[in-house]
Design a protein around this motif. Structure first.
Motif, mmCIF file in Angstrom:
data_model
loop_
_atom_site.group_PDB
_atom_site.id
_atom_site.type_symbol
_atom_site.label_atom_id
_atom_site.label_comp_id
_atom_site.label_asym_id
_atom_site.label_seq_id
_atom_site.Cartn_x
_atom_site.Cartn_y
_atom_site.Cartn_z
ATOM 1 N N LYS A 165 1.020 -1.110 -0.082
ATOM 2 C CA LYS A 165 -0.017 0.027 -0.080
ATOM 3 C C LYS A 165 0.936 1.212 0.078
ATOM 4 C CE LYS A 165 -4.259 -1.951 2.084
ATOM 5 N NZ LYS A 165 -5.125 -1.392 0.890
ATOM 6 N N THR A 166 2.103 1.201 0.709
ATOM 7 C CA THR A 166 2.970 2.452 0.724
ATOM 8 C C THR A 166 3.331 2.552 -0.802
ATOM 9 O OG1 THR A 166 3.606 1.868 2.938
ATOM 10 C CG2 THR A 166 5.148 3.419 1.711
ATOM 11 N N ALA A 167 3.907 1.300 -1.458
ATOM 12 C CA ALA A 167 4.176 1.522 -2.827
ATOM 13 C C ALA A 167 3.174 2.085 -3.664
ATOM 14 C CB ALA A 167 4.638 0.250 -3.337
ATOM 15 N N SER A 217 14.394 8.298 -11.866
ATOM 16 C CA SER A 217 15.967 8.454 -11.916
ATOM 17 C C SER A 217 16.537 9.266 -10.837
ATOM 18 C CB SER A 217 16.343 9.281 -13.341
ATOM 19 O OG SER A 217 15.865 10.421 -13.375
ATOM 20 N N GLN A 218 15.677 10.250 -10.389
ATOM 21 C CA GLN A 218 15.953 11.228 -9.167
ATOM 22 C C GLN A 218 15.711 10.249 -7.867
ATOM 23 O OE1 GLN A 218 13.600 14.445 -9.147
ATOM 24 N NE2 GLN A 218 15.056 15.563 -10.527
ATOM 25 N N ARG A 219 14.754 9.391 -7.781
ATOM 26 C CA ARG A 219 14.649 8.436 -6.692
ATOM 27 C C ARG A 219 15.580 7.492 -6.614
ATOM 28 N NH1 ARG A 219 9.156 6.925 -7.228
ATOM 29 N NH2 ARG A 219 8.855 8.878 -6.374
ATOM 30 N N LYS A 220 16.252 6.657 -7.851
ATOM 31 C CA LYS A 220 17.424 5.944 -7.788
ATOM 32 C C LYS A 220 18.735 6.677 -7.148
ATOM 33 C CE LYS A 220 15.652 2.305 -9.191
ATOM 34 N NZ LYS A 220 15.460 1.185 -8.202
ATOM 35 N N GLU A 221 18.747 7.860 -7.776
ATOM 36 C CA GLU A 221 19.841 8.790 -7.276
ATOM 37 C C GLU A 221 19.831 8.974 -5.748
ATOM 38 O OE1 GLU A 221 20.235 12.207 -9.702
ATOM 39 O OE2 GLU A 221 20.553 11.063 -11.636
ATOM 40 N N ASP A 278 10.618 10.245 -3.303
ATOM 41 C CA ASP A 278 11.919 9.585 -3.318
ATOM 42 C C ASP A 278 12.131 8.738 -1.984
ATOM 43 O OD1 ASP A 278 12.588 10.358 -5.824
ATOM 44 O OD2 ASP A 278 13.556 12.183 -5.169
ATOM 45 N N TYR A 279 11.906 9.619 -0.982
ATOM 46 C CA TYR A 279 11.976 8.997 0.470
ATOM 47 C C TYR A 279 11.054 7.756 0.750
ATOM 48 C CZ TYR A 279 14.658 13.146 1.526
ATOM 49 O OH TYR A 279 15.765 14.368 1.488
ATOM 50 N N ARG A 280 10.038 7.950 -0.024
ATOM 51 C CA ARG A 280 8.910 6.974 0.062
ATOM 52 C C ARG A 280 9.466 5.547 -0.679
ATOM 53 N NH1 ARG A 280 3.994 7.709 2.003
ATOM 54 N NH2 ARG A 280 3.722 9.912 1.010
ATOM 55 N N GLN A 281 10.058 5.831 -1.663
ATOM 56 C CA GLN A 281 10.724 4.624 -2.428
ATOM 57 C C GLN A 281 12.066 3.778 -1.334
ATOM 58 O OE1 GLN A 281 9.909 2.786 -5.110
ATOM 59 N NE2 GLN A 281 11.715 1.989 -5.217
ATOM 60 N N ALA A 282 12.550 4.796 -0.933
ATOM 61 C CA ALA A 282 13.620 4.201 0.051
ATOM 62 C C ALA A 282 12.990 3.360 1.200
ATOM 63 C CB ALA A 282 14.710 5.446 0.434
ATOM 64 N N VAL A 288 10.113 0.509 12.991
ATOM 65 C CA VAL A 288 9.747 2.041 13.704
ATOM 66 C C VAL A 288 10.939 3.045 13.235
ATOM 67 C CG1 VAL A 288 9.738 3.018 15.952
ATOM 68 C CG2 VAL A 288 8.402 1.041 15.531
ATOM 69 N N THR A 289 11.866 2.512 13.067
ATOM 70 C CA THR A 289 13.248 3.307 12.754
ATOM 71 C C THR A 289 13.063 3.892 11.158
ATOM 72 O OG1 THR A 289 14.952 2.202 14.376
ATOM 73 C CG2 THR A 289 15.571 3.686 12.661
ATOM 74 N N ILE A 290 12.593 2.968 10.600
ATOM 75 C CA ILE A 290 12.644 3.428 9.027
ATOM 76 C C ILE A 290 11.418 4.249 8.776
ATOM 77 C CG2 ILE A 290 11.566 2.256 6.800
ATOM 78 C CD1 ILE A 290 13.017 -0.120 7.752
ATOM 79 N N GLU A 291 10.305 4.091 9.649
ATOM 80 C CA GLU A 291 8.886 4.939 9.622
ATOM 81 C C GLU A 291 9.358 6.439 9.902
ATOM 82 O OE1 GLU A 291 5.896 4.421 8.203
ATOM 83 O OE2 GLU A 291 7.218 2.899 7.344
ATOM 84 N N MET A 292 9.968 6.433 11.289
ATOM 85 C CA MET A 292 10.538 7.931 11.908
ATOM 86 C C MET A 292 11.148 8.574 10.759
ATOM 87 S SD MET A 292 11.289 6.561 15.674
ATOM 88 C CE MET A 292 12.012 8.147 16.179
ATOM 89 N N VAL A 293 12.329 7.919 10.239
ATOM 90 C CA VAL A 293 13.258 8.738 9.499
ATOM 91 C C VAL A 293 12.386 9.297 8.103
ATOM 92 C CG1 VAL A 293 15.137 8.370 7.881
ATOM 93 C CG2 VAL A 293 15.368 7.273 10.200
ATOM 94 N N PHE A 294 11.504 8.349 7.501
ATOM 95 C CA PHE A 294 10.846 8.884 6.416
ATOM 96 C C PHE A 294 9.901 9.773 6.938
ATOM 97 C CE2 PHE A 294 6.522 8.920 4.685
ATOM 98 C CZ PHE A 294 6.837 9.228 3.473
ATOM 99 N N HIS A 295 9.236 10.269 7.863
ATOM 100 C CA HIS A 295 8.288 10.902 8.283
ATOM 101 C C HIS A 295 9.254 12.211 8.685
ATOM 102 C CE1 HIS A 295 4.701 8.881 7.961
ATOM 103 N NE2 HIS A 295 5.060 7.694 8.456
ATOM 104 N N ALA A 296 10.479 12.083 9.109
ATOM 105 C CA ALA A 296 11.048 13.204 9.574
ATOM 106 C C ALA A 296 11.535 13.931 8.519
ATOM 107 C CB ALA A 296 12.343 12.876 10.374
#
Length: 295
Positions: free
Chosen positions: A47-49, A266-270, A89-93, A193-201
């Protein structure tokens, strides 16, 4: 005969039966819970994707709409679209890290549970053999000669030794399984939790920039330009000279809108590759950022 005076004898191996039930319950609960965790978190990641994909479509639509607007709105929407694309881009990561650090470790538990179940099954087979030998010995004690009883006692002793050895091995196996299970649960959900916190920050930082972009939009300039063009069309009075946009072209080329999706990818991959090159272990970096956020 009063049967109450001769209560049935309890099996000397009853504690082992109870021990095996605890082990089986431990493995069964782990199998059920880890399967549900894996299914739910996989759906969460999918769903995030999909949310990322919808946001990419929104970016393209913003660029298409900007092409039809006056200079101020066109510049504002272009900047806003760039910020929105950066969030994706951050959501892809986020999606990639969830798959690597959360989903894949949960999938591995299917093999571990299967191996532990095989060890329990092996012990139960040895345990059943011990019980059979004990029952056989009990019958021989009642009606068989002493030589056959001696042979039966030897068989029982051998079966008991095998059961004791297998029981010890099984205890170690299940204890190791339980210890690893608890450690993995802690690590998997700490990573989540860490992945989610970093994305939202990071998303909050970019959205703050997007908010400032929208707040700084000069509506009056676009209205003046629109009114001048409208009056010129209807001939009420001469239209003022057209506004010169020194920072943007009068209109975005169609090719920019068409290539928006590929540019975003492409920006997302970079962006992902820059994150990976800047840190040897992404999860350790995520944990460090989470600790700084908590401080």
């Amino acid at each position: 005969v009063n049967l109450k005076l001769f209560p049935p004898k309890k099996s000397p191996c009853l504690p082992r039966d109870s021990q095996v039930r605890v082990m089986e319950d431990t493995v069964t609960n782990a199998e059920k819970s880890f399967g549900q965790f894996c299914s739910l978190l996989a759906a969460y990641t999918r769903k995030t994707a999909r949310l990322r994909d919808k946001a990419d479509q929104l970016v393209k639509q913003l660029i298409d709409f900007a092409n039809t607007e006056n200079p101020e709105m066109r510049a504002t929407l272009r900047n806003f679209a760039e910020d929105l694309a950066k969030v994706q881009d951050y959501r892809q990561a986020e999606v990639e890290r969830l798959e690597t650090k959360v989903i894949n470790p949960l999938k591995l538990y299917g093999v571990q549970i299967k191996q532990t179940r095989a060890e329990i099954k092996k012990f139960k087979s040895v345990r059943n053999n011990e019980i059979k030998q004990l029952e056989k010995l009990e019958k021989l004690r009642q009606k068989s000669p002493s030589d056959r009883q001696t042979i039966a006692e030897t068989s029982v002793q051998r079966a008991s030794v095998d059961a004791s050895r297998t029981s010890h091995q099984l205890e170690e196996t299940v204890d190791t399984f339980q210890k690893q299970k608890l450690k993995d649960i802690q690590k998997i959900f700490s990573d989540f939790v860490t992945i989610e916190m970093v994305f939202h920050a990071k998303a909050v930082e970019v959205y703050s920039s997007a908010f400032q972009t929208l707040e700084s939009y000069d509506l009056e300039k676009d209205l003046e330009d629109f009114r001048a063009k409208m009056h010129g069309v209807y001939g009420r009075y001469d239209a003022r000279p057209p506004l010169m946009d020194t920072t943007l072209s009068p209109a975005l080329p169609w090719s920019l809108a068409q290539s928006a999706q590929s540019t975003i990818r492409s920006q997302r991959k970079e962006a992902v590759s820059e994150d990976d090159s800047a840190e040897e272990d992404p999860v350790e970096d995520l944990r460090g950022q989470a600790q700084r956020l908590n401080q």
